[in-house]
Design a protein around this motif. Sequence first.
Motif, PDB file in Angstrom:
ATOM      1  N   ASN A   1      29.289  48.713  27.199  1.00 56.09           N
ATOM      2  CA  ASN A   1      29.610  47.281  27.112  1.00 56.09           C
ATOM      3  C   ASN A   1      29.670  46.595  28.486  1.00 56.09           C
ATOM      4  OD1 ASN A   1      29.835  47.451  24.241  1.00 56.09           O
ATOM      5  ND2 ASN A   1      31.838  48.359  24.520  1.00 56.09           N
ATOM      6  N   PRO A   2      28.549  46.649  29.249  1.00 51.57           N
ATOM      7  CA  PRO A   2      28.536  46.005  30.573  1.00 51.57           C
ATOM      8  C   PRO A   2      28.963  44.538  30.488  1.00 51.57           C
ATOM      9  CG  PRO A   2      26.448  47.123  30.130  1.00 51.57           C
ATOM     10  CD  PRO A   2      27.263  47.188  28.874  1.00 51.57           C
ATOM     11  N   TRP A   3      29.592  44.080  31.561  1.00 50.82           N
ATOM     12  CA  TRP A   3      30.100  42.701  31.670  1.00 50.82           C
ATOM     13  C   TRP A   3      31.088  42.350  30.560  1.00 50.82           C
ATOM     14  CZ3 TRP A   3      29.641  40.019  35.978  1.00 50.82           C
ATOM     15  CH2 TRP A   3      28.616  40.362  36.878  1.00 50.82           C
TER      16      TRP A   3
ATOM     17  N   LEU B   1      33.657  45.081  34.235  1.00 52.85           N
ATOM     18  CA  LEU B   1      34.608  44.078  34.705  1.00 52.85           C
ATOM     19  C   LEU B   1      35.793  44.724  35.404  1.00 52.85           C
ATOM     20  CD1 LEU B   1      34.684  41.626  31.655  1.00 52.85           C
ATOM     21  CD2 LEU B   1      33.429  41.379  33.821  1.00 52.85           C
ATOM     22  N   ALA B   2      36.131  45.941  34.978  1.00 51.24           N
ATOM     23  CA  ALA B   2      37.307  46.609  35.522  1.00 51.24           C
ATOM     24  C   ALA B   2      37.179  48.108  35.355  1.00 51.24           C
ATOM     25  CB  ALA B   2      38.559  46.116  34.801  1.00 51.24           C
TER      26      ALA B   2
ATOM     27  N   ALA C   1      35.435  41.387  37.456  1.00 50.80           N
ATOM     28  CA  ALA C   1      36.333  40.333  36.964  1.00 50.80           C
ATOM     29  C   ALA C   1      37.065  39.685  38.136  1.00 50.80           C
ATOM     30  CB  ALA C   1      37.353  40.926  35.989  1.00 50.80           C
ATOM     31  N   GLN C   2      37.325  38.437  38.012  1.00 54.43           N
ATOM     32  CA  GLN C   2      38.105  37.694  39.019  1.00 54.43           C
ATOM     33  C   GLN C   2      39.580  37.738  38.611  1.00 54.43           C
ATOM     34  OE1 GLN C   2      36.646  36.392  41.867  1.00 54.43           O
ATOM     35  NE2 GLN C   2      34.887  37.510  41.051  1.00 54.43           N
ATOM     36  N   GLN C   3      40.197  38.870  38.833  1.00 55.92           N
ATOM     37  CA  GLN C   3      41.596  39.096  38.460  1.00 55.92           C
ATOM     38  C   GLN C   3      42.288  39.841  39.586  1.00 55.92           C
ATOM     39  OE1 GLN C   3      43.134  38.056  35.725  1.00 55.92           O
ATOM     40  NE2 GLN C   3      41.374  37.286  34.605  1.00 55.92           N
ATOM     41  N   GLN C   4      43.571  40.023  39.453  1.00 59.14           N
ATOM     42  CA  GLN C   4      44.368  40.798  40.405  1.00 59.14           C
ATOM     43  C   GLN C   4      44.634  42.183  39.818  1.00 59.14           C
ATOM     44  OE1 GLN C   4      45.417  39.722  43.529  1.00 59.14           O
ATOM     45  NE2 GLN C   4      44.047  38.023  43.068  1.00 59.14           N
TER      46      GLN C   4
END
Length: 131
Positions: free
Chosen positions: A31-33, A96-97, A113-116
């Motif tokens: 499941n890329p992206w 994403l992670a 992903a743009q996360q912390q």
Amino acid sequence: MSLWEAYRQTIFICHQDVAAELNFAIISAQNPWGKLTNPLLNQCLDKQFEHVLQQRRLLCRKVTGAAPDFSVQEKSWIVICDKAQAWQLAEQCQQLAMYWVEQGQLYLVPVLAQQQECAMGSFVARRLLMP
């Protein structure tokens, strides 16, 4: 619930234990992206990733990441390597992670992903060890 929040709820179904003193990553090639992909393509992506792990002679074990109710399950790999190498592998798989376990503590680590990065507590508390 957002995809990131779903990642934070993940439990891990293992068929082999991992030594408590080891640091390791949990990476999926499926499941890329974060987009659900057909099962046949996911199987091919997983086999390709397994081949990469073997070529690099990385110690690894199969693991399944799952929603707490088992409604969603994704084949993944426990990979014994350093965090930077794990991140590169996850990036190559367009993930994403990834998850990182250090001194028994589980972390959700953003890749695309743009996360912390976030701490998720004890890995053992989220692990189901199956025969």
